[in-house]
Write a protein that holds these residues in place. Sequence first.
Motif, PDB file in Angstrom:
ATOM      1  N   SER A 208      15.617 -30.261  -0.232  1.00  0.00           N
ATOM      2  CA  SER A 208      15.176 -30.670  -1.515  1.00  0.00           C
ATOM      3  C   SER A 208      13.469 -30.582  -1.087  1.00  0.00           C
ATOM      4  O   SER A 208      13.022 -30.685  -0.228  1.00  0.00           O
ATOM      5  N   HIS A 209      12.741 -30.498  -2.228  1.00  0.00           N
ATOM      6  CA  HIS A 209      11.391 -30.394  -2.216  1.00  0.00           C
ATOM      7  C   HIS A 209      10.681 -31.360  -1.484  1.00  0.00           C
ATOM      8  O   HIS A 209       9.853 -31.208  -0.665  1.00  0.00           O
ATOM      9  N   GLU A 210      11.009 -32.770  -1.613  1.00  0.00           N
ATOM     10  CA  GLU A 210      10.383 -33.851  -0.841  1.00  0.00           C
ATOM     11  C   GLU A 210      10.700 -33.594   0.605  1.00  0.00           C
ATOM     12  O   GLU A 210       9.618 -34.465   1.399  1.00  0.00           O
ATOM     13  N   LYS A 211      11.556 -32.851   1.147  1.00  0.00           N
ATOM     14  CA  LYS A 211      11.832 -33.036   2.577  1.00  0.00           C
ATOM     15  C   LYS A 211      10.943 -31.732   3.213  1.00  0.00           C
ATOM     16  O   LYS A 211      10.577 -32.137   4.407  1.00  0.00           O
TER      17      LYS A 211
ATOM     18  N   GLY B 215       2.510 -32.591   3.487  1.00  0.00           N
ATOM     19  CA  GLY B 215       2.204 -31.366   2.704  1.00  0.00           C
ATOM     20  C   GLY B 215       1.256 -30.480   3.194  1.00  0.00           C
ATOM     21  O   GLY B 215       1.067 -29.403   2.593  1.00  0.00           O
TER      22      GLY B 215
ATOM     23  N   CYS C 199       3.830 -40.279   6.144  1.00  0.00           N
ATOM     24  CA  CYS C 199       4.345 -40.731   4.923  1.00  0.00           C
ATOM     25  C   CYS C 199       4.904 -42.162   5.382  1.00  0.00           C
ATOM     26  O   CYS C 199       4.834 -42.634   6.302  1.00  0.00           O
TER      27      CYS C 199
ATOM     28  N   SER D  20       8.471 -34.140   6.178  1.00  0.00           N
ATOM     29  CA  SER D  20       8.606 -34.572   4.530  1.00  0.00           C
ATOM     30  C   SER D  20       7.600 -34.907   3.832  1.00  0.00           C
ATOM     31  O   SER D  20       6.430 -35.480   4.535  1.00  0.00           O
ATOM     32  N   ARG D  21       7.564 -34.748   2.823  1.00  0.00           N
ATOM     33  CA  ARG D  21       6.224 -34.948   1.889  1.00  0.00           C
ATOM     34  C   ARG D  21       6.260 -36.578   1.719  1.00  0.00           C
ATOM     35  O   ARG D  21       5.361 -37.193   1.327  1.00  0.00           O
ATOM     36  N   TYR D  22       7.483 -37.051   1.380  1.00  0.00           N
ATOM     37  CA  TYR D  22       7.930 -38.533   1.210  1.00  0.00           C
ATOM     38  C   TYR D  22       9.114 -38.797   1.791  1.00  0.00           C
ATOM     39  O   TYR D  22      10.040 -38.003   2.115  1.00  0.00           O
ATOM     40  N   GLU D  23       9.230 -39.989   2.618  1.00  0.00           N
ATOM     41  CA  GLU D  23      10.548 -40.307   3.301  1.00  0.00           C
ATOM     42  C   GLU D  23      10.353 -41.849   3.264  1.00  0.00           C
ATOM     43  O   GLU D  23       9.401 -42.651   3.642  1.00  0.00           O
TER      44      GLU D  23
END
Length: 176
Positions: free
Chosen positions: A11-14, A123, A105, A81-84
């Motif tokens: 998924s994108h956030e990963k 990112g 993150c 990850s962009r977010y984790e």
Amino acid sequence: MKTIVSLGRFSHEKGFDVLLAALTKISDQTIQLHLAGDGKERGRIKKSVAAYRLEDRVRLIGWRHEVRDFLMQGDLFVLPSRYEAFGIVLLEAMACGIPIVTTDCDGPLEILDESCAWFCKAGSADSLAAAIAEALADPVGRQLRAENALQRYRDRYTLDQAVLKFEALYQQLAGA
């Protein structure tokens, strides 16, 4: 040849697209990426592998239930990850004693520090590529950080440690 391993939900956030872009920026063409996982971004990831002409360097191997066996195949684990929020996969990598590169993150910063892993800007393919290259060029640093991460795992995240923390919390709540 060195092998990077990474896994998770596609998924994108990963940030797996960032990892693929970073791989193109690393001059050592013998580095392989084994990417385990599945999800809604699988088609986009496959297209990126082709667009970056990484077919000879990237293996998309699907979801793996034997996470430890998969992680132990690598010289380096990367969590892009962009977010984790927390990062259970980081605990799994720590428990395996594999060196880690991750993003700056919340989850990774809660679990690790510079003594246990290399960090990069979430990112940023350039920042991720630099962190990977630095880690792969430093075998002594990889061993030391992996050992530190394994010790941190043992000190904070094993079942025995979790039970001790819950007992202390219950005693505090009970006013003991």
